[in-house]
Design a protein around this motif. Structure first.
Motif, PDB file in Angstrom:
ATOM      1  N   LEU A 149      -7.721 -40.039  20.012  1.00 26.67           N
ATOM      2  CA  LEU A 149      -8.218 -40.261  21.364  1.00 26.67           C
ATOM      3  C   LEU A 149      -9.660 -39.779  21.419  1.00 26.67           C
ATOM      4  N   ILE A 150     -10.546 -40.673  21.791  1.00 22.20           N
ATOM      5  CA  ILE A 150     -11.943 -40.309  21.969  1.00 22.20           C
ATOM      6  C   ILE A 150     -12.251 -40.518  23.445  1.00 22.20           C
ATOM      7  N   GLY A 151     -12.561 -39.436  24.121  1.00 24.91           N
ATOM      8  CA  GLY A 151     -12.844 -39.505  25.539  1.00 24.91           C
ATOM      9  C   GLY A 151     -12.892 -38.125  26.147  1.00 24.91           C
ATOM     10  N   PHE A 211      -4.739 -39.013  29.647  1.00 19.24           N
ATOM     11  CA  PHE A 211      -4.371 -39.841  30.796  1.00 19.24           C
ATOM     12  C   PHE A 211      -2.852 -39.910  30.881  1.00 19.24           C
ATOM     13  N   PRO A 212      -2.325 -40.267  32.054  1.00 18.22           N
ATOM     14  CA  PRO A 212      -0.874 -40.217  32.274  1.00 18.22           C
ATOM     15  C   PRO A 212      -0.049 -41.055  31.295  1.00 18.22           C
ATOM     16  N   ALA A 213      -0.514 -42.247  30.930  1.00 12.92           N
ATOM     17  CA  ALA A 213       0.255 -43.089  30.008  1.00 12.92           C
ATOM     18  C   ALA A 213       0.380 -42.425  28.641  1.00 12.92           C
ATOM     19  N   LEU A 214      -0.653 -41.735  28.216  1.00  6.65           N
ATOM     20  CA  LEU A 214      -0.606 -41.027  26.939  1.00  6.65           C
ATOM     21  C   LEU A 214       0.362 -39.851  27.009  1.00  6.65           C
ATOM     22  N   GLN A 215       0.329 -39.127  28.113  1.00  5.35           N
ATOM     23  CA  GLN A 215       1.244 -37.994  28.276  1.00  5.35           C
ATOM     24  C   GLN A 215       2.692 -38.460  28.273  1.00  5.35           C
ATOM     25  N   ALA A 216       2.972 -39.577  28.940  1.00  6.49           N
ATOM     26  CA  ALA A 216       4.331 -40.128  28.957  1.00  6.49           C
ATOM     27  C   ALA A 216       4.746 -40.566  27.556  1.00  6.49           C
ATOM     28  N   PHE A 217       3.820 -41.158  26.805  1.00  2.62           N
ATOM     29  CA  PHE A 217       4.126 -41.577  25.433  1.00  2.62           C
ATOM     30  C   PHE A 217       4.419 -40.365  24.555  1.00  2.62           C
ATOM     31  N   ARG A 259      -7.424 -40.990   8.567  1.00  6.46           N
ATOM     32  CA  ARG A 259      -7.013 -42.342   8.938  1.00  6.46           C
ATOM     33  C   ARG A 259      -5.949 -42.235  10.028  1.00  6.46           C
ATOM     34  N   PHE A 260      -6.039 -43.107  11.045  1.00  5.19           N
ATOM     35  CA  PHE A 260      -5.131 -43.083  12.188  1.00  5.19           C
ATOM     36  C   PHE A 260      -4.479 -44.450  12.365  1.00  5.19           C
ATOM     37  N   ASP A 261      -3.305 -44.460  12.963  1.00  2.00           N
ATOM     38  CA  ASP A 261      -2.611 -45.715  13.247  1.00  2.00           C
ATOM     39  C   ASP A 261      -3.261 -46.459  14.413  1.00  2.00           C
ATOM     40  N   LEU A 262      -3.783 -45.708  15.365  1.00  2.00           N
ATOM     41  CA  LEU A 262      -4.406 -46.286  16.548  1.00  2.00           C
ATOM     42  C   LEU A 262      -5.484 -45.348  17.047  1.00  2.00           C
ATOM     43  N   ALA A 263      -6.607 -45.922  17.441  1.00  2.00           N
ATOM     44  CA  ALA A 263      -7.680 -45.149  18.061  1.00  2.00           C
ATOM     45  C   ALA A 263      -7.868 -45.655  19.489  1.00  2.00           C
ATOM     46  N   LEU A 264      -7.854 -44.736  20.437  1.00  2.00           N
ATOM     47  CA  LEU A 264      -8.087 -45.059  21.844  1.00  2.00           C
ATOM     48  C   LEU A 264      -9.440 -44.497  22.245  1.00  2.00           C
ATOM     49  N   LEU A 305     -13.445 -47.394   9.018  1.00  2.00           N
ATOM     50  CA  LEU A 305     -12.988 -46.268   8.213  1.00  2.00           C
ATOM     51  C   LEU A 305     -11.756 -45.536   8.726  1.00  2.00           C
ATOM     52  N   ASN A 306     -11.557 -45.493  10.030  1.00  6.46           N
ATOM     53  CA  ASN A 306     -10.561 -44.581  10.583  1.00  6.46           C
ATOM     54  C   ASN A 306      -9.295 -45.213  11.136  1.00  6.46           C
ATOM     55  N   ALA A 307      -9.340 -46.455  11.582  1.00  2.00           N
ATOM     56  CA  ALA A 307      -8.144 -47.036  12.207  1.00  2.00           C
ATOM     57  C   ALA A 307      -8.111 -48.553  12.053  1.00  2.00           C
ATOM     58  N   SER A 308      -6.931 -49.080  11.834  1.00  2.00           N
ATOM     59  CA  SER A 308      -6.754 -50.529  11.753  1.00  2.00           C
ATOM     60  C   SER A 308      -6.591 -51.145  13.133  1.00  2.00           C
ATOM     61  N   ARG A 309      -6.306 -50.297  14.119  1.00  3.18           N
ATOM     62  CA  ARG A 309      -6.134 -50.764  15.496  1.00  3.18           C
ATOM     63  C   ARG A 309      -6.953 -49.891  16.431  1.00  3.18           C
ATOM     64  N   ILE A 310      -7.655 -50.548  17.346  1.00  3.07           N
ATOM     65  CA  ILE A 310      -8.503 -49.839  18.311  1.00  3.07           C
ATOM     66  C   ILE A 310      -8.255 -50.433  19.691  1.00  3.07           C
ATOM     67  N   ALA A 311      -8.247 -49.574  20.697  1.00  2.00           N
ATOM     68  CA  ALA A 311      -8.213 -50.009  22.092  1.00  2.00           C
ATOM     69  C   ALA A 311      -9.342 -49.283  22.817  1.00  2.00           C
ATOM     70  N   VAL A 312     -10.167 -50.044  23.529  1.00  2.00           N
ATOM     71  CA  VAL A 312     -11.310 -49.480  24.244  1.00  2.00           C
ATOM     72  C   VAL A 312     -11.193 -49.867  25.710  1.00  2.00           C
ATOM     73  N   LEU A 313     -11.174 -48.874  26.576  1.00  2.00           N
ATOM     74  CA  LEU A 313     -11.170 -49.106  28.018  1.00  2.00           C
ATOM     75  C   LEU A 313     -12.495 -48.607  28.547  1.00  2.00           C
ATOM     76  N   ALA A 314     -13.294 -49.520  29.099  1.00  2.00           N
ATOM     77  CA  ALA A 314     -14.643 -49.142  29.510  1.00  2.00           C
ATOM     78  C   ALA A 314     -15.061 -49.859  30.790  1.00  2.00           C
ATOM     79  N   ASP A 315     -15.922 -49.194  31.530  1.00  2.00           N
ATOM     80  CA  ASP A 315     -16.612 -49.775  32.670  1.00  2.00           C
ATOM     81  C   ASP A 315     -17.926 -50.313  32.116  1.00  2.00           C
TER      82      ASP A 315
END
Length: 165
Positions: free
Chosen positions: A28-30, A34-40, A65-70, A93-103
């Motif tokens: 997690l980079i931020g 957030f609530p969804a992460l805490q629930a997970f 190496r990570f499975d997912l980077a947020l 280098l670090n993750a095969s899957r990335i999710a970016v939430l941005a304004d």
């Protein structure tokens, strides 16, 4: 890509991504969780979470190496060049899957900046004057394998010595 807004909230979309990928190692980079992460995390206590502040990854995390980077609430707080380097480095280098939430407006980014990094626009969310965009990258879905890319069309050792060009 669609110009319409999602009927889901950003939290619901992130929760769906976490459930879909079910990462064992999560980056997690931020600025905050957030609530969804805490629930997970509550549902998957074995998940290893590493967190970094907006900016370049610390050496300890950059070597893993990570499975997912947020990347959430991050790009709005760093210069664009630094953000491009961060996302490209994570993708390579670090993750095969990335999710970016941005304004995008607050971050000073365009959707084409994400496309240049091979990220896809999944959803857009609107709340009052703020518009958030969720971009994702999955190495396994980045490019479909062409029909010709299989052993049938490689080398063809049975033809050695039969044909000359």
């Amino acid at each position: 890509m669609t110009d319409s807004f999602s009927t889901r909230t950003p939290q619901q979309a992130l929760a769906a991504l976490l459930d879909l990928y079910a990462p064992k190692r999560l980056l997690l980079i931020g600025t905050q969780t957030f609530p969804a992460l805490q629930a997970f995390q509550d549902a998957h206590p074995g998940t290893e979470l590493s967190q970094a502040a907006p900016g370049p990854l610390p050496a300890k995390l950059a070597a893993q190496r990570f499975d997912l980077a947020l990347v959430i609430d991050c790009l709005e707080h760093i210069p664009k060049r630094e953000g491009l380097e961060l996302l490209a480095g994570i993708r390579n280098l670090n993750a095969s899957r990335i999710a970016v939430l941005a304004d995008l407006k607050a971050a000073g980014w365009q959707t084409t900046d994400f496309y240049a990094l091979a990220l896809q626009l999944n959803e857009r969310f609107a709340r009052e004057d703020q518009v958030l965009a969720l971009f994702t990258y999955d190495l396994l879905e980045y490019k479909q394998v062409p029909d010709w890319l299989n052993a049938k069309f490689w080398a063809n050792p049975e033809n050695f010595g039969k044909y000359w060009w």
